[in-house]
Design a protein around this motif. Structure first.
Motif, PDB file in Angstrom:
ATOM      1  N   GLN A 153      12.257  19.528  13.488  1.00 36.49           N
ATOM      2  CA  GLN A 153      13.704  19.387  13.499  1.00 36.49           C
ATOM      3  C   GLN A 153      14.234  19.260  14.920  1.00 36.49           C
ATOM      4  N   LEU A 173      16.259  18.612   8.643  1.00 38.91           N
ATOM      5  CA  LEU A 173      17.064  17.874   9.614  1.00 38.91           C
ATOM      6  C   LEU A 173      18.539  18.068   9.281  1.00 38.91           C
ATOM      7  N   HIS A 188      22.763  17.725   9.181  1.00 33.33           N
ATOM      8  CA  HIS A 188      23.792  16.696   9.108  1.00 33.33           C
ATOM      9  C   HIS A 188      24.719  16.821  10.318  1.00 33.33           C
ATOM     10  N   ALA A 205      23.554  11.686  12.396  1.00 29.84           N
ATOM     11  CA  ALA A 205      22.466  11.778  11.424  1.00 29.84           C
ATOM     12  C   ALA A 205      22.605  10.665  10.389  1.00 29.84           C
ATOM     13  N   ALA A 237      21.331   9.452   6.560  1.00 30.00           N
ATOM     14  CA  ALA A 237      20.747  10.016   5.345  1.00 30.00           C
ATOM     15  C   ALA A 237      20.914   9.056   4.171  1.00 30.00           C
ATOM     16  N   ASP A 275      23.275  19.931   4.201  1.00 33.91           N
ATOM     17  CA  ASP A 275      21.854  20.099   4.511  1.00 33.91           C
ATOM     18  C   ASP A 275      21.067  20.504   3.278  1.00 33.91           C
ATOM     19  N   VAL A 283      17.888  13.371   4.874  1.00 31.73           N
ATOM     20  CA  VAL A 283      18.136  12.853   6.221  1.00 31.73           C
ATOM     21  C   VAL A 283      16.847  12.187   6.689  1.00 31.73           C
ATOM     22  N   ARG A 293      18.343   9.279  12.925  1.00 31.01           N
ATOM     23  CA  ARG A 293      19.527   9.629  13.706  1.00 31.01           C
ATOM     24  C   ARG A 293      19.817   8.509  14.701  1.00 31.01           C
TER      25      ARG A 293
END
Length: 220
Positions: free
Chosen positions: A37, A123, A125, A129, A131, A156, A161, A164
């Motif tokens: 992460q 990961l 938000h 980010a 997703a 989350d 996700v 990024r």
């Protein structure tokens, strides 16, 4: 705060400040599950997704196949087919997120490929980010995605996700707002790495249940 948590937090902060020893520090603190992460792998061409937008900018996204391999593979496959070329950002909410990837432009469309199983992960938000949008079924992600304009950590582990934004966030901020926007921003070309973007593809006729990111059942 509990003393053990204070120690773990201090160790994590120190590790993040000194990347060379970060993994050892995190492991010693018992937080090895968060290494991916906080310490993404090096950006490589084959995991770089480029979106050239009609507002004149290029958005560069680092994909995370180490975290969400199935969704990353789907994005790469559709990009190679030219699926995303010409599609709009059809749902853009100020202070929240910008959603695109629907050939119908309504939130109900997707590709002709099967849906992608959920790959919920750690990961967060945060701003930038990227997703996978989905319907009520956790395993209903397909082609649609959203980019966070501002953090919303309530999402989350409810959505996958898979990347990024690493360059071009001001162009994301400039995407036209609306549900749908009056004059929506389009993805002119999508490409992976250094590969040449493909020609525009005709839109898919497949139908999904409305792909609701974040704002529906979970709320903003």
């Amino acid at each position: 705060m509990h003393p053990t948590r204070l120690i773990a937090f201090a160790t994590l902060a120190a590790a993040l400040a000194t990347p060379a020893v970060a993994k050892d520090k995190l492991k010693a603190a018992g937080t090895q599950t968060t290494v991916a992460q906080y310490l993404p792998p090096a950006l490589t061409a084959d995991n770089t997704w480029k979106l050239d937008l009609s507002d004149g900018g290029r958005v560069v996204i680092q994909l995370r196949p180490d975290i969400a391999p199935k969704m990353v593979e789907r994005v790469k496959t559709l990009t190679g087919q030219g699926f995303y070329n010409g599609l709009t950002f059809h749902r853009v909410i100020e202070g929240f997120m910008a959603q695109g990837g629907d050939p119908k432009g309504t939130g109900e469309g997707g590709s002709s490929l099967p849906d992608v199983p959920a790959e919920f992960n750690d990961l967060p938000h945060v701003r930038g980010a990227v997703a996978a949008a989905r319907a009520a079924d956790d395993n209903s992600a397909n082609s649609q995605f959203y980019v966070m304009l501002q953090p919303n950590l309530k999402l989350d582990r409810h959505y996958t996700v898979f990347g990024r934004v690493v360059s071009g966030m001001p162009y994301v901020d400039a995407i036209q707002r609306g549900e749908p926007p009056t004059n929506p921003t389009r993805i002119v070309r999508a490409s992976i790495g250094n590969g040449a973007p493909t020609a525009m593809q005709s839109t898919s006729t497949s139908t999904l249940a409305p792909a609701a990111p974040p704002a529906g059942s979970i709320g903003q």
